[in-house]
Write an enzyme that holds these catalytic residues in place. Structure first.
Site, PDB file in Angstrom:
ATOM      1  N   LYS A 179       0.845  -1.204   0.000  1.00  6.75           N
ATOM      2  CA  LYS A 179       0.000   0.000   0.000  1.00  6.75           C
ATOM      3  C   LYS A 179       0.877   1.250   0.000  1.00  6.75           C
ATOM      4  O   LYS A 179       1.825   1.354   0.789  1.00  6.75           O
ATOM      5  CB  LYS A 179      -0.901  -0.030   1.231  1.00  6.75           C
ATOM      6  CG  LYS A 179      -1.948   1.062   1.299  1.00  6.75           C
ATOM      7  CD  LYS A 179      -2.854   0.848   2.514  1.00  6.75           C
ATOM      8  CE  LYS A 179      -3.922   1.914   2.623  1.00  6.75           C
ATOM      9  NZ  LYS A 179      -4.813   1.688   3.780  1.00  6.75           N
ATOM     10  N   SER A 216      -9.573   1.833   2.837  1.00  6.24           N
ATOM     11  CA  SER A 216      -8.653   2.539   1.973  1.00  6.24           C
ATOM     12  C   SER A 216      -7.619   1.653   1.278  1.00  6.24           C
ATOM     13  O   SER A 216      -6.901   2.111   0.401  1.00  6.24           O
ATOM     14  CB  SER A 216      -7.912   3.594   2.794  1.00  6.24           C
ATOM     15  OG  SER A 216      -7.136   2.993   3.820  1.00  6.24           O
ATOM     16  N   SER A 227     -10.149  -0.169   6.962  1.00  8.97           N
ATOM     17  CA  SER A 227      -9.474  -0.056   5.673  1.00  8.97           C
ATOM     18  C   SER A 227      -8.801  -1.324   5.173  1.00  8.97           C
ATOM     19  O   SER A 227      -8.418  -1.392   4.008  1.00  8.97           O
ATOM     20  CB  SER A 227      -8.436   1.073   5.726  1.00  8.97           C
ATOM     21  OG  SER A 227      -9.071   2.324   5.733  1.00  8.97           O
TER      22      SER A 227
END
Length: 472
Positions: free
Chosen positions: A80, A155, A179
């Protein structure tokens, strides 16, 4: 035709590497080729490093020949973009930070690199990882591989989308309001929110008890493999837990286990498909040998969301205050909205907010004294539209909701952050997108969560055959 190697699990890949049946170079090339095929549709990657990844794969191949392979040797890992890696861009998905380059590497990412993992891509996020969808002014819209009209969640949306699409083997995520678990649910993969402190985090958010770094994968065993690499104490993080917990390679069956089922976590409104799939997952747990009992929790959404908004108001607004003041015109609508909501929370709310968190946890704590785990829907709807914004209306089972936090059934377990939680697939919705089941363990009992998840997967594996994968 899709190369089946791109859907090979990490644990199976390592077994085949050791046997000389598959090369790390072949696996890395397969996910690179798959990314070239699917990225124009899903847009899961902020940046890719194909040449460096193939060079690392050749080195991994040599290590297997020499007998010096490390735990993740040769496995492609999509990281990420929120997590810093020295020398790489670290924009946090913000147009205002488009030129930022990291000067250090996050501890948990360094552990992946030291274990032989190959970071071939950085995954997309919403701006500041602050939304349950993944689009930004910097990277555009990331889409769900199962149905591109929908979001992969957020996210960690790029991480989950790439796993479902076959363009990575393992991926990382972070979770401050769901997330990791929301994208796992939307994309039909496995996402684990470790208990607070299990995986080291960088300052200042290591001191935010809502904040967690964790693994995403296509199987429970792969999730275990990555969690064992990234977990453990580190001198840079005062809250990192010691001693290191090492998850075992196998878990006991569910015979005799007692599992609580909550369909609504109090008074959440939940989509009918999500409810049906949650009940079906509970039936599979019964088939696996567990006793599953439906329970009621005395929570009200308004109390849960008040606690969360106080917490976010104390931290999020202040964390981007300078950027909002100097470059606010470059921020997304949802980041500006969340900042403005945060600024409206007075400091005097901090202590009442902490007291509220304690009162809310008490019934869950009592419940988990009597049950081995709690299961519930991960999210109140199957998925959000790909370009949805937090100011847009929501419909859940015919009821209009004005507050976007009302569908985030993940938030209670950031409030109760010492509880480990894993989201696993529970089924598919009428729109073809997956739905998720959250498995909640007692505080710091990670093994309980993995035990339930492994048993559920054994009854009905997910993503196991081409027919179980997105038709991209």
């Amino acid at each position: 035709m899709t190369d089946p190697l791109c859907y090979l699990s990490a644990t199976e890949a390592i077994t085949r590497f050791r046997a000389g049946e598959v090369s790390p170079v072949e696996l890395v090339q397969a996910v690179i080729d798959r990314a070239e095929e699917v990225e124009p549709t899903i847009n899961a990657f902020a940046e890719t490093f194909p040449d460096a990844a193939l060079a690392a794969a050749r080195e991994a191949e040599a290590r297997y020949r020499q007998g010096t392979a490390r735990p993740l040797e040769g496995i492609p890992v999509a990281v990420k973009e929120e997590a810093p890696i020295a020398g790489q861009r670290n924009t946090l998905g913000s147009l205002a930070l488009r030129d930022e380059v990291a000067d250090e590497t996050a501890v948990f990412v360094q552990r992946i690199l030291d274990a032989g993992g190959i970071v071939h891509a950085r995954t997309t996020t919403p701006e500041f990882s602050s939304a349950p969808f993944t689009w930004s002014r910097l990277w555009g819209v990331t889409r769900n591989p199962w149905n591109p009209a929908f979001s992969p969640g957020g996210s960690s949306g790029g991480s989950a989308a790439s796993l479902a699409a076959g363009s990575t083997t393992l991926a990382t995520g972070s979770d401050i309001g769901g997330s990791i678990r929301i994208p796992a649910s939307f994309c039909g993969v496995v996402g684990f929110k470790p208990p607070y402190g299990r995986v080291p985090e960088g300052p200042i958010f290591n001191l935010d008890h809502y904040c967690h770094e964790g693994p995403l994968a296509r199987t429970v065993d792969d999730c275990r493999l990555l969690e064992n690499v990234i977990a453990g104490p580190h001198p840079s993080d005062i809250v990192s837990l010691r001693p290191k917990l090492v998850l075992p390679e196998a878990f006991p069956p569910l015979d005799g286990a007692r599992i609580a089922l909550s369909l609504r976590l109090g008074d959440y409104r939940v989509d009918p498909d999500v409810l049906a799939n949650t009940r079906a997952a509970a039936d599979r747990l019964r088939k696996a040998g567990a006793t599953v009992e439906e329970v009621e929790l005395p929570w009200r959404r308004e109390d849960l969301l008040r606690a969360a908004r106080i917490h976010f108001g104390m931290i999020f607004g202040a964390s981007i205050a300078e950027l909002y003041a100097t470059r606010g015109d470059e921020l997304t609508s949802y980041a500006r909205r969340l900042y403005e909501e945060s600024e409206a929370v007075p400091k005097s709310e901090l202590v009442p907010g902490l007291a509220l968190e304690g009162r809310l946890y008490h019934p869950l704590g009592e419940l988990l004294e009597d049950f081995d785990a709690l299961v519930c829907p991960t999210f109140a709807v199957p998925a959000l539209p790909a370009e949805w914004d937090t100011g847009d209306p929501l419909d859940v089972g015919g009821e209009a909701l004005d507050d976007w936090l009302e569908v985030m059934m993940t938030i209670p377990f950031n409030i109760f952050s010492r509880c480990p939680v894993m989201s696993v697939p529970s089924g598919r919705s009428r729109d073809g997108v997956p739905t998720g089941l959250s498995i909640v363990g007692p505080t710091y009992d990670d093994v309980a969560v993995f035990r339930v998840a492994a048993a559920l997967e054994a009854v009905e594996p997910w993503l196991a055959t081409p027919d179980d994968r997105p038709a991209l």
